[in-house]
Design an enzyme around this catalytic site. Structure first.
Site, short mmCIF file in Angstrom:
data_model
loop_
_atom_site.label_atom_id
_atom_site.label_comp_id
_atom_site.label_asym_id
_atom_site.label_seq_id
_atom_site.Cartn_x
_atom_site.Cartn_y
_atom_site.Cartn_z
N ASP A 177 10.61 9.76 33.12
CA ASP A 177 10.68 8.16 33.44
C ASP A 177 11.51 7.61 32.33
O ASP A 177 11.01 7.55 31.11
CB ASP A 177 9.49 7.62 33.83
CG ASP A 177 8.65 7.87 34.84
OD1 ASP A 177 9.40 8.74 35.97
OD2 ASP A 177 7.33 7.80 34.77
N ILE A 178 12.47 6.69 32.64
CA ILE A 178 13.38 6.21 31.48
C ILE A 178 12.59 5.25 30.89
O ILE A 178 12.74 5.15 29.39
CB ILE A 178 14.65 5.46 32.10
CG1 ILE A 178 15.56 5.00 30.88
CG2 ILE A 178 14.40 4.38 33.02
CD1 ILE A 178 17.05 4.97 31.60
N GLU B 144 -19.18 -5.05 39.08
CA GLU B 144 -18.87 -3.98 39.06
C GLU B 144 -18.55 -3.36 37.90
O GLU B 144 -18.17 -1.96 37.77
CB GLU B 144 -17.98 -3.69 40.49
CG GLU B 144 -16.85 -4.23 40.27
CD GLU B 144 -16.57 -5.40 40.64
OE1 GLU B 144 -15.25 -6.31 40.86
OE2 GLU B 144 -17.60 -6.20 40.58
N GLY C 167 -4.09 12.27 37.76
CA GLY C 167 -5.41 12.04 37.19
C GLY C 167 -5.42 12.16 35.70
O GLY C 167 -6.51 12.59 35.23
N GLU D 89 -8.37 -23.87 46.68
CA GLU D 89 -7.38 -23.11 46.80
C GLU D 89 -6.46 -22.92 47.86
O GLU D 89 -5.25 -22.44 47.88
CB GLU D 89 -8.21 -21.52 46.52
CG GLU D 89 -7.25 -20.45 46.00
CD GLU D 89 -7.98 -19.32 45.82
OE1 GLU D 89 -7.33 -18.09 45.57
OE2 GLU D 89 -9.26 -19.17 45.86
N CYS E 44 -17.48 -12.85 43.48
CA CYS E 44 -16.56 -13.76 43.10
C CYS E 44 -16.02 -14.71 44.28
O CYS E 44 -16.67 -15.64 44.75
CB CYS E 44 -15.24 -12.97 42.41
SG CYS E 44 -14.12 -14.07 41.48
N HIS F 5 -17.99 -10.41 38.18
CA HIS F 5 -17.59 -8.94 38.55
C HIS F 5 -18.71 -8.08 38.00
O HIS F 5 -18.37 -7.14 37.27
CB HIS F 5 -16.36 -8.71 38.20
CG HIS F 5 -15.29 -9.33 39.28
ND1 HIS F 5 -14.97 -8.98 40.50
CD2 HIS F 5 -14.68 -10.68 38.59
CE1 HIS F 5 -13.98 -9.85 40.79
NE2 HIS F 5 -13.79 -10.80 40.05
#
Length: 542
Positions: free
Chosen positions: A146-147, A516, A16, A404, A380, A514
């Site tokens: 993490d590398i 939201e 988080g 599409e 959408c 969108h």
């Protein structure tokens, strides 16, 4: 004087950090400071736009058209500060920039190296587009160790030296696991995580510890001792019942007080958290509840619909009801009767998506909502499927479809090949690169007078964020409107349908954008507020 806060994570992923960053930003903002939040992502993709939702989750789109990490959605929802293209960078973008400079000869023949060239580019990003902000909070993606994250850690280490303690703070978020069989919390993972951070030259100033059980005084003292920080700088972060309880929880644990102490800010006022208290009062003590059926394609990873889930919750807050979401895979409607799954919902929402899989299931769900008078919200792809359903079942165009999915007799939805952004004409075709080639970012729309959406918005022109490659074919507008579907929102030039609605239906609206992405708990989007209100009314009829 802008101060920089760098937030790193250790032990495990998904602790988080984004919420921690957003909540800290909200707390500093509540104290009267101006904040900006940004995310540094170590993956090599240029942006998440071409990544699978199952890999990355939601792609959050900014007003200026950047496809970014979903954590930027948390930043906006908690602070109300609009994110920009300059607030999210990836390793891919950094290397792209460095290699472009090398090709131009900007490095004057020098050997291009991670240090200093890559780290300098990262530092340029952190400093860029900063004006009069009091705080810039930078979240470093991934986990220490993490590398791919090493260049970012090296860059912020250098910045810490350049800025000094008076202008920089390192906050490390870790996990303190509870071992049930032993009946105790274990601090060793946090100690090792901080040791890993020290190994790259960064001494954290604060450690925020996620835990399921309260962290006792002895454990805090041990963490402080081994991590070389003050005991008060060890902040416990216990699980809460809502993410919107996090700012209050962090404040009560002293997070923002400790930040102010570090920067020697003695006159900072107590934060005004009344807005968050009102939000949580509605969350914890609703007057009722409604159930919304979300018919999607990526329901096995709910982070794919993070902003959508939060916007539905915001609509519930606005109506003082709890919103229960029934996540439904669209493909089940291609095998089973929609009524089997939708009979008891108070509203149906079909979100965005790409590709043919599940399309017929979404069309079936839209048909159920239209025929049964259930409130329907298509976003959408959800708008496009609603229009195809209306073309087939109301206008009699049985061969209606979307290009599409391949060639079709009546291409109700087709590839957008040319559109205007500001004063620039943008063009795309089937062979264009996939990344960054959609209609992205904020575009205006004009609303029809006396339409439902004009009443909901209380305006005749709006601006909303887009992310799509296909559009409803305006050439079918006349035949669809004769069949009863009203095109109530259009682009200013009248060429691109933005909103459709069904007059006479309790609530049936499809939008190409969108909404939201712009909803916040303290400022719910009007479409979600209205949709949940319609669902409340529907629940009273059941």
């Amino acid at each position: 004087m802008t101060r920089f806060i760098f937030i790193t994570g250790g032990v495990v992923s998904s602790l988080g950090k984004g919420l921690c960053s957003a909540a800290l930003g909200a707390l500093l903002q509540a104290r009267g400071f101006k904040v900006r939040l940004r995310k540094l992502d170590p993956y090599l993709n240029v942006d998440p736009g071409t990544m699978s939702p199952y890999q990355h989750g939601e792609v959050y789109v900014t007003d200026d058209g950047a496809e970014t990490d979903l954590d930027l959605g948390h930043y906006e929802r908690f602070t109300g500060v609009p994110s920009r293209n300059s607030d999210n960078v990836t390793t891919g973008q950094i290397y792209w920039k460095v290699l472009a400079r090398e090709r131009r000869g900007d490095y004057l023949g020098a050997t291009v190296q991670v240090i200093p060239h890559v780290t300098d580019a990262i530092k340029e990003f952190i400093y860029a587009d900063v004006a009069d902000e009091d705080f810039v909070i930078c979240e470093i993606g991934g986990t220490v160790g993490d590398i791919e994250g090493l260049p970012f850690l090296e860059a912020i280490r250098q910045l810490g030296n350049e800025l000094g303690r008076s202008r920089s703070l390192f906050l490390h978020l870790t996990l303190v696991p509870y071992i049930a069989s032993a009946g105790e919390l274990k601090t060793k993972p946090t100690q090792h995580s901080v040791k890993e951070l020290l190994g790259v030259g960064i001494q954290p100033d604060m450690v925020v510890c996620r835990a399921e059980q309260p962290i006792g005084r002895d454990s805090r003292r041990k963490i402080a001792l081994f991590c070389n920080i003050r005991e008060q700088a060890v902040i416990q972060a216990l699980d809460v019942d809502s993410i919107y309880a996090v700012p209050r929880s962090y404040h009560e644990e002293g997070l923002d007080d400790e930040v102010c102490r570090h920067f020697e800010i003695d006159e900072a006022p107590t934060p005004d958290l009344s807005t968050w208290d009102r939000v949580m009062e509605s969350v914890r003590h609703p007057d009722g509840e409604v159930t919304i059926g979300v018919v999607g394609k990526y329901t096995s990873l709910l982070d794919s619909y993070k902003s959508l889930a939060e916007a539905l919750a915001h609509g519930g807050i606005a109506n003082n009801v709890r919103v229960n979401v029934n996540w439904l895979d669209a493909e089940i409607f291609e095998r089973d009767d929609a009524a089997t799954y939708l009979e008891d919902v108070n509203g149906i929402l079909i979100p965005g998506g790409f590709g043919e899989r599940g399309a017929e299931g979404k069309i079936a769900a839209a048909r159920f909502a239209r025929e049964r008078n259930v409130p329907y919200f298509g976003i959408c792809f959800g708008m496009q499927m609603a229009v195809i359903e209306a073309a087939r079942d109301l206008a009699g165009l049985s061969a209606a479809g979307s290009t599409e999915f391949g060639p079709c007799e009546d291409p109700i939805v087709g590839l957008l090949t040319e559109w205007t952004r500001g004063n620039v004409v943008e063009r795309r075709n089937l062979h264009s690169e996939k990344g960054g080639t959609m209609r992205l970012g904020a575009y205006p729309a004009q609303l029809a007078a006396n339409s439902r959406v004009a009443s909901i918005y209380g305006a005749s022109e709006i601006s909303e964020r887009h992310r799509h490659r296909y559009e409803v074919n305006v050439n079918y507008r006349e035949v669809l409107e004769r069949a009863g579907l009203h095109f109530s929102g259009m682009s200013p030039d009248g060429e691109l349908p933005e909103i459709v609605e069904l007059p006479g239906h309790p609530w049936y609206i499809g939008v190409q954008f969108h909404p939201e992405l712009k909803s916040k708990p303290f400022d719910p989007h009007p479409l979600f507020t209205s949709f949940i209100h319609a669902a409340v009314e529907q629940s009273r009829l059941m």
